[in-house]
Design a protein around this motif. Sequence first.
Motif, PDB file in Angstrom:
ATOM      1  N   ASP A 130       9.133  15.131 -16.301  1.00  0.00           N
ATOM      2  CA  ASP A 130      10.370  15.637 -16.903  1.00  0.00           C
ATOM      3  C   ASP A 130      11.439  15.899 -15.851  1.00  0.00           C
ATOM      4  O   ASP A 130      12.632  15.721 -16.113  1.00  0.00           O
ATOM      5  CB  ASP A 130      10.083  16.919 -17.684  1.00  0.00           C
ATOM      6  CG  ASP A 130       9.280  16.665 -18.951  1.00  0.00           C
ATOM      7  OD1 ASP A 130       9.298  15.512 -19.429  1.00  0.00           O
ATOM      8  OD2 ASP A 130       8.625  17.598 -19.458  1.00  0.00           O
ATOM      9  N   ARG A 131      11.003  16.327 -14.669  1.00  0.00           N
ATOM     10  CA  ARG A 131      11.959  16.594 -13.596  1.00  0.00           C
ATOM     11  C   ARG A 131      12.623  15.319 -13.092  1.00  0.00           C
ATOM     12  O   ARG A 131      13.819  15.292 -12.809  1.00  0.00           O
ATOM     13  CB  ARG A 131      11.221  17.284 -12.447  1.00  0.00           C
ATOM     14  CG  ARG A 131      12.091  17.617 -11.232  1.00  0.00           C
ATOM     15  CD  ARG A 131      11.225  17.870 -10.013  1.00  0.00           C
ATOM     16  NE  ARG A 131      10.582  16.642  -9.573  1.00  0.00           N
ATOM     17  CZ  ARG A 131       9.570  16.612  -8.708  1.00  0.00           C
ATOM     18  NH1 ARG A 131       9.060  17.725  -8.220  1.00  0.00           N
ATOM     19  NH2 ARG A 131       9.042  15.444  -8.339  1.00  0.00           N
ATOM     20  N   ASP A 132      11.841  14.251 -12.987  1.00  0.00           N
ATOM     21  CA  ASP A 132      12.332  13.014 -12.374  1.00  0.00           C
ATOM     22  C   ASP A 132      12.957  12.048 -13.370  1.00  0.00           C
ATOM     23  O   ASP A 132      13.719  11.165 -12.972  1.00  0.00           O
ATOM     24  CB  ASP A 132      11.198  12.297 -11.635  1.00  0.00           C
ATOM     25  CG  ASP A 132      10.664  13.110 -10.465  1.00  0.00           C
ATOM     26  OD1 ASP A 132      11.386  14.025 -10.003  1.00  0.00           O
ATOM     27  OD2 ASP A 132       9.532  12.837 -10.011  1.00  0.00           O
ATOM     28  N   HIS A 133      12.620  12.182 -14.666  1.00  0.00           N
ATOM     29  CA  HIS A 133      13.093  11.206 -15.653  1.00  0.00           C
ATOM     30  C   HIS A 133      13.505  11.912 -16.930  1.00  0.00           C
ATOM     31  O   HIS A 133      12.750  12.717 -17.474  1.00  0.00           O
ATOM     32  CB  HIS A 133      11.998  10.182 -15.961  1.00  0.00           C
ATOM     33  CG  HIS A 133      11.546   9.409 -14.764  1.00  0.00           C
ATOM     34  ND1 HIS A 133      10.565   9.877 -13.928  1.00  0.00           N
ATOM     35  CD2 HIS A 133      11.963   8.227 -14.254  1.00  0.00           C
ATOM     36  CE1 HIS A 133      10.380   9.012 -12.944  1.00  0.00           C
ATOM     37  NE2 HIS A 133      11.211   8.010 -13.123  1.00  0.00           N
ATOM     38  N   ASP A 179      -5.797  15.380  -7.746  1.00  0.00           N
ATOM     39  CA  ASP A 179      -5.470  16.739  -8.201  1.00  0.00           C
ATOM     40  C   ASP A 179      -4.645  16.609  -9.472  1.00  0.00           C
ATOM     41  O   ASP A 179      -3.421  16.713  -9.457  1.00  0.00           O
ATOM     42  CB  ASP A 179      -4.708  17.487  -7.101  1.00  0.00           C
ATOM     43  CG  ASP A 179      -4.339  18.909  -7.529  1.00  0.00           C
ATOM     44  OD1 ASP A 179      -4.995  19.428  -8.443  1.00  0.00           O
ATOM     45  OD2 ASP A 179      -3.394  19.477  -6.948  1.00  0.00           O
ATOM     46  N   ILE A 180      -5.333  16.319 -10.567  1.00  0.00           N
ATOM     47  CA  ILE A 180      -4.643  16.036 -11.835  1.00  0.00           C
ATOM     48  C   ILE A 180      -4.569  17.302 -12.672  1.00  0.00           C
ATOM     49  O   ILE A 180      -5.585  17.826 -13.131  1.00  0.00           O
ATOM     50  CB  ILE A 180      -5.366  14.923 -12.610  1.00  0.00           C
ATOM     51  CG1 ILE A 180      -5.444  13.651 -11.763  1.00  0.00           C
ATOM     52  CG2 ILE A 180      -4.649  14.644 -13.919  1.00  0.00           C
ATOM     53  CD1 ILE A 180      -6.205  12.527 -12.424  1.00  0.00           C
ATOM     54  N   ASP A 181      -3.355  17.792 -12.842  1.00  0.00           N
ATOM     55  CA  ASP A 181      -3.086  18.934 -13.707  1.00  0.00           C
ATOM     56  C   ASP A 181      -2.065  18.463 -14.737  1.00  0.00           C
ATOM     57  O   ASP A 181      -0.906  18.196 -14.393  1.00  0.00           O
ATOM     58  CB  ASP A 181      -2.546  20.101 -12.880  1.00  0.00           C
ATOM     59  CG  ASP A 181      -2.330  21.347 -13.728  1.00  0.00           C
ATOM     60  OD1 ASP A 181      -1.472  21.299 -14.620  1.00  0.00           O
ATOM     61  OD2 ASP A 181      -3.003  22.363 -13.486  1.00  0.00           O
ATOM     62  N   ILE A 182      -2.480  18.323 -15.979  1.00  0.00           N
ATOM     63  CA  ILE A 182      -1.634  17.697 -17.004  1.00  0.00           C
ATOM     64  C   ILE A 182      -0.294  18.427 -17.186  1.00  0.00           C
ATOM     65  O   ILE A 182       0.764  17.780 -17.209  1.00  0.00           O
ATOM     66  CB  ILE A 182      -2.378  17.586 -18.344  1.00  0.00           C
ATOM     67  CG1 ILE A 182      -3.661  16.744 -18.165  1.00  0.00           C
ATOM     68  CG2 ILE A 182      -1.492  16.948 -19.404  1.00  0.00           C
ATOM     69  CD1 ILE A 182      -3.426  15.346 -17.633  1.00  0.00           C
ATOM     70  N   PRO A 183      -0.273  19.785 -17.315  1.00  0.00           N
ATOM     71  CA  PRO A 183       1.031  20.462 -17.420  1.00  0.00           C
ATOM     72  C   PRO A 183       1.931  20.216 -16.206  1.00  0.00           C
ATOM     73  O   PRO A 183       3.142  20.035 -16.347  1.00  0.00           O
ATOM     74  CB  PRO A 183       0.648  21.939 -17.552  1.00  0.00           C
ATOM     75  CG  PRO A 183      -0.735  21.926 -18.108  1.00  0.00           C
ATOM     76  CD  PRO A 183      -1.398  20.737 -17.506  1.00  0.00           C
ATOM     77  N   ARG A 184       1.323  20.228 -15.005  1.00  0.00           N
ATOM     78  CA  ARG A 184       2.116  19.971 -13.801  1.00  0.00           C
ATOM     79  C   ARG A 184       2.626  18.529 -13.784  1.00  0.00           C
ATOM     80  O   ARG A 184       3.777  18.268 -13.403  1.00  0.00           O
ATOM     81  CB  ARG A 184       1.278  20.252 -12.553  1.00  0.00           C
ATOM     82  CG  ARG A 184       2.062  20.118 -11.241  1.00  0.00           C
ATOM     83  CD  ARG A 184       1.210  20.551 -10.054  1.00  0.00           C
ATOM     84  NE  ARG A 184       0.141  19.595  -9.821  1.00  0.00           N
ATOM     85  CZ  ARG A 184       0.249  18.538  -9.017  1.00  0.00           C
ATOM     86  NH1 ARG A 184       1.389  18.307  -8.397  1.00  0.00           N
ATOM     87  NH2 ARG A 184      -0.765  17.728  -8.832  1.00  0.00           N
ATOM     88  N   ALA A 193       2.036  13.278  -9.160  1.00  0.00           N
ATOM     89  CA  ALA A 193       1.282  14.050 -10.159  1.00  0.00           C
ATOM     90  C   ALA A 193      -0.224  13.986  -9.912  1.00  0.00           C
ATOM     91  O   ALA A 193      -0.943  14.935 -10.218  1.00  0.00           O
ATOM     92  CB  ALA A 193       1.600  13.532 -11.562  1.00  0.00           C
ATOM     93  N   MET A 194      -0.706  12.890  -9.327  1.00  0.00           N
ATOM     94  CA  MET A 194      -2.139  12.734  -9.077  1.00  0.00           C
ATOM     95  C   MET A 194      -2.549  13.209  -7.687  1.00  0.00           C
ATOM     96  O   MET A 194      -3.745  13.309  -7.393  1.00  0.00           O
ATOM     97  CB  MET A 194      -2.547  11.268  -9.238  1.00  0.00           C
ATOM     98  CG  MET A 194      -2.370  10.717 -10.633  1.00  0.00           C
ATOM     99  SD  MET A 194      -2.927   8.995 -10.765  1.00  0.00           S
ATOM    100  CE  MET A 194      -4.700   9.191 -10.599  1.00  0.00           C
ATOM    101  N   GLY A 195      -1.571  13.468  -6.836  1.00  0.00           N
ATOM    102  CA  GLY A 195      -1.894  13.854  -5.469  1.00  0.00           C
ATOM    103  C   GLY A 195      -2.343  12.673  -4.617  1.00  0.00           C
ATOM    104  O   GLY A 195      -3.070  12.837  -3.637  1.00  0.00           O
ATOM    105  N   ARG A 196      -1.922  11.473  -4.986  1.00  0.00           N
ATOM    106  CA  ARG A 196      -2.291  10.271  -4.247  1.00  0.00           C
ATOM    107  C   ARG A 196      -1.118   9.756  -3.419  1.00  0.00           C
ATOM    108  O   ARG A 196       0.030  10.126  -3.659  1.00  0.00           O
ATOM    109  CB  ARG A 196      -2.742   9.161  -5.201  1.00  0.00           C
ATOM    110  CG  ARG A 196      -4.042   9.442  -5.934  1.00  0.00           C
ATOM    111  CD  ARG A 196      -4.535   8.188  -6.615  1.00  0.00           C
ATOM    112  NE  ARG A 196      -5.776   8.388  -7.344  1.00  0.00           N
ATOM    113  CZ  ARG A 196      -6.494   7.401  -7.879  1.00  0.00           C
ATOM    114  NH1 ARG A 196      -6.084   6.149  -7.750  1.00  0.00           N
ATOM    115  NH2 ARG A 196      -7.611   7.662  -8.530  1.00  0.00           N
TER     116      ARG A 196
END
Length: 503
Positions: free
Chosen positions: A110-113, A99-104, A161-164
């Motif tokens: 940005d949230r984590d780093h 589930d790759i959504d580039i903005p997400r 971010a990838m849903g993996r």
Amino acid sequence: LNTPDSMARLKLLFSFINKQGARTGSSLSLKSNNPFMEDIKDLEERIERTHLPEYVQTVVDKEMGKLKFIHPSSPEYSVCRGYVEFVLDMPWERSTEDDIDIPRAKAILDRDHFDLADVKERILEFLAVKKLNPVAKGSILCFSGPPGVGKTSLGKSIAEAMGRRYVRISLGGIRDEAEIRGHRRTYIGAMSGRVIKEIQRCGSNNPVFVLDEIDKVGKDFRGDPASALLEILDPEQNFSFKDNYLEIPFDLSNVMFIATANTTETILPTLLDRMEVIEISGYTEEEKLQIAKLHLVSKKAKAVGFDRDNPVFTDSAIKTIISDYTMEAGVRGLEKKIEAIYRKLARKKASGEIVPKRVDKAIVKEFLGPASRFRQNALEDDKVGISTGLAWTQSGGEILIIESSYSPGSGKLELTGNMGAIMQESARIALGYIKSNAGTLGIDIDFSKIDINIHVPMGAISKDGPSAGLAMLCALVSLFTERPIRNDTAITGEVTLSGRILP
């Protein structure tokens, strides 16, 4: 009758009787006398429920055929049964949907780093290619950088971010090749390698798999684990990776491998060639301040039972911790010092004492004691024979004071201050250039009648590299011409015998 030897004889006997009774349609079966028949029946039902590839099904059927004629008290029974269960637990055709959504994905990074703009951009490019062409064989990423800069946590953010699913193993100190490839089933206590085991445990054949500390893989008489990783990290080979225990090819091409390392110098060159290295440099003081304010303070406050803003850490307090109590490229040491302050605040609160509402510079010094880290300060005024160089360390840039002096002697050159071999060569090259160009430089000294000493203070710290050559040359020219060097100017660069200055 229940001994393994007796059962083997019965097996032969029943086989003979079955052949003779084929004419009458009557036969006997050893399976009917097996007290573990219910256990085998449950296993067969599980095999029927599990969808296996044809080549795996063939192996399982063969193992089940052997299992039915092994006596339950035989050690071979538990080995064979354990192997069948292991094969059934493998995620041969189980995977998670990307589930790759580039903005997400950008928002998660940005949230984590904080910062790491170049690194994040490269990761987003990688994810964009994955989204447009899911079957593309991408390169293996390797995050290289000093400790505490967020290499391992980047892998976790990519998985989210990838849903993996996220899998991580530490390769530090591994010296046995069987840790990667597994043991053959002929050995007692044999088990699979850590790669196949972790994939089985996560239940998906396409996780984000972080190989932590890949630069610390060892090597001894038991094999070379780094060489075993060559097949795993090669997209052209890992589609049929064969673990010694599993002995069935498993497709690793869907796994997204990410390696982390503190340095690439100790990684096997052929292994390094299979990875795309992304350098992660250390944080600046301002970046560390923002990381502490956005992440570390709230994290440690929650850990000891405080509210995030009670007490409040002032900017001056955090900067004092960074400059006077830590010397690192990452923020691990900073996190430990903030935690130490919170522990002392927690003790005050638990003892019924008044807890300050603000943690400022004075409270930091009260709780952490005298400063334990000191930075080299610039010279207060211009000096003869003393220059200021630049040094690179994993914790950031530093200035380097280079002192020179001479006295009557026999032409010796003394180098002190814990200089490395390359730095000593730079000093000799600088002096050699001065001797051969003394007239041009306006130096009228008989070098055979003096001893020259070049010293770099802070002798407990080893120093090396060619970039101090120009600073040494300037210090010596200043010494021999008695012209002072500006104290507000730092000098860096390699000098050759012909006088050329290199970066």
